[in-house]
Write a protein that holds these residues in place. Structure first.
Motif, mmCIF file in Angstrom:
data_model
loop_
_atom_site.group_PDB
_atom_site.id
_atom_site.type_symbol
_atom_site.label_atom_id
_atom_site.label_comp_id
_atom_site.label_asym_id
_atom_site.label_seq_id
_atom_site.Cartn_x
_atom_site.Cartn_y
_atom_site.Cartn_z
ATOM 1 N N UNK B 3 0.829 -1.214 0.000
ATOM 2 C CA UNK B 3 0.000 0.000 0.000
ATOM 3 C C UNK B 3 0.858 1.257 0.000
ATOM 4 N N UNK B 5 3.745 1.402 -1.438
ATOM 5 C CA UNK B 5 4.206 1.509 -2.826
ATOM 6 C C UNK B 5 3.141 2.196 -3.678
ATOM 7 N N UNK B 6 1.873 1.812 -3.458
ATOM 8 C CA UNK B 6 0.780 2.426 -4.211
ATOM 9 C C UNK B 6 0.786 3.941 -3.990
ATOM 10 N N UNK B 7 1.035 4.324 -2.732
ATOM 11 C CA UNK B 7 1.074 5.748 -2.401
ATOM 12 C C UNK B 7 2.230 6.448 -3.124
ATOM 13 N N UNK B 9 3.583 5.542 -5.885
ATOM 14 C CA UNK B 9 3.277 5.609 -7.321
ATOM 15 C C UNK B 9 2.419 6.836 -7.607
ATOM 16 N N UNK B 10 1.387 7.033 -6.773
ATOM 17 C CA UNK B 10 0.523 8.196 -6.968
ATOM 18 C C UNK B 10 1.281 9.493 -6.695
ATOM 19 N N UNK B 12 4.346 9.987 -7.392
ATOM 20 C CA UNK B 12 5.109 10.275 -8.613
ATOM 21 C C UNK B 12 4.196 10.941 -9.643
ATOM 22 N N UNK B 13 2.914 10.524 -9.659
ATOM 23 C CA UNK B 13 1.938 11.151 -10.548
ATOM 24 C C UNK B 13 1.738 12.616 -10.186
ATOM 25 N N UNK B 65 3.391 -2.188 -11.565
ATOM 26 C CA UNK B 65 3.399 -1.114 -10.587
ATOM 27 C C UNK B 65 4.419 -0.050 -10.947
ATOM 28 N N UNK B 66 4.230 0.575 -12.074
ATOM 29 C CA UNK B 66 5.167 1.596 -12.478
ATOM 30 C C UNK B 66 4.614 2.982 -12.199
ATOM 31 N N UNK B 67 5.474 3.845 -11.704
ATOM 32 C CA UNK B 67 5.089 5.227 -11.504
ATOM 33 C C UNK B 67 5.373 6.007 -12.777
ATOM 34 N N UNK B 68 5.433 7.310 -12.638
ATOM 35 C CA UNK B 68 5.668 8.138 -13.814
ATOM 36 C C UNK B 68 6.706 9.195 -13.467
ATOM 37 N N UNK B 121 -4.895 11.501 -8.851
ATOM 38 C CA UNK B 121 -3.836 10.894 -8.047
ATOM 39 C C UNK B 121 -4.008 11.218 -6.567
ATOM 40 N N UNK B 124 -6.653 9.038 -5.111
ATOM 41 C CA UNK B 124 -6.118 7.697 -4.876
ATOM 42 C C UNK B 124 -5.295 7.672 -3.591
#
Lengths: 125, 140
Positions: B3, B5-7, B9-10, B12-13, B65-68, B121, B124
């Protein structure tokens, strides 16, 4: 009910799946404007199927493993720059997944409460 | 923990979209600038988004699970907007001035789009936050 209930690892697995799915949703949202990015999702179908089956062969999926999770590309429409992320469907899945996760946590808490009352009050009857 | 990691990733968005807004704002602010450090009129800038992996490259790509990230800031080489203004100090012999190749309508659309993606983002992140706090309540 016994303490070594199979329910715990099952719920734990489902929580893990929801957390992993959250990652793919997050990645899709982060890459909503990345040219060429393909929207992804994670399956639970095979995972779910495996729960109902006895594993009589090593080829069968173990219900307590994460092998049933598979990332695949969602066959959504290209928005013109090779990107297939659909904002509306991702936002829906985002809420849905969050609620599912919270529901699982509540279920687990209820289970623990039941267990605790059995431990504390069981002998008083 | 996935979770967190999910944060990330967002997050990075959020960073990428904020950079996009900054560049777009710069374009709008300089839509009439005829003098720059490089010489000549201002040229429109744009960001290039690319998927970014956190640490474990293979696993990240495998798990989707790639960010940006903004890999580069490109300069738009489209022709300048030439206007006939003989009295302008930067006018050439024939009286024409090169004005930036910035289209305000395009920049406004870009800004709105970036703001929407930023909000998505952010939403999320908030949901992941509530998921994490619920997790901390397990067994209480």
């Amino acid at each position: 009910m016994n303490v070594g209930d199979k329910m715990f690892p099952l719920v734990e697995n489902a929580l893990d799946w929801a957390a992993k799915r959250q990652q793919t949703i997050s990645a899709n949202l982060a890459n909503i404007d990345t040219p060429g990015y393909k929207a992804r999702d994670i399956t639970f179908a095979e995972h779910l199927q495996s729960l109902a089956l006895e594993t009589t062969s090593p080829m069968h999926l173990n219900p307590f493993s994460q092998n049933g999770m598979r990332v695949y590309e969602v066959g959504a429409k290209d928005r013109g720059n090779g990107n297939t992320v659909d904002l509306d469907s991702e936002m829906t899945e985002l809420s849905k997944n969050g609620l599912q996760y919270i529901a699982l946590v509540q279920f687990l808490n209820q289970k623990i409460r039941t267990l605790r009352s059995a431990i504390n009050d069981g002998g008083k009857g | 923990m996935s979770l967190i990691t999910a944060m990330r990733i967002n997050a990075s968005g959020l960073t990428a979209q904020r950079q996009r807004v900054e560049i777009s704002s710069g374009n709008l602010a300089n839509s009439e600038t005829t003098r720059t450090l490089e010489g000549g009129a201002f040229r429109r800038k744009d960001v290039v988004f690319q998927t970014a992996t956190f640490g474990q490259t293979f696993e990240a790509a495998h798990n989707g699970t790639e960010g940006v990230e903004v890999t580069e800031i490109v300069t738009d080489m489209a022709p300048f907007d030439r206007r006939y203004e003989p009295g302008h100090p930067d006018a050439d012999q024939s009286g024409y001035v090169d004005f930036p190749n910035v289209n305000s309508t395009e920049e406004m659309a870009n800004l709105v789009s970036a703001a929407r993606s930023y909000e998505a983002n952010l939403a999320a992140i908030n949901i992941v936050k509530s998921m994490i706090s619920k997790t901390l309540e397990i067994g209480r």
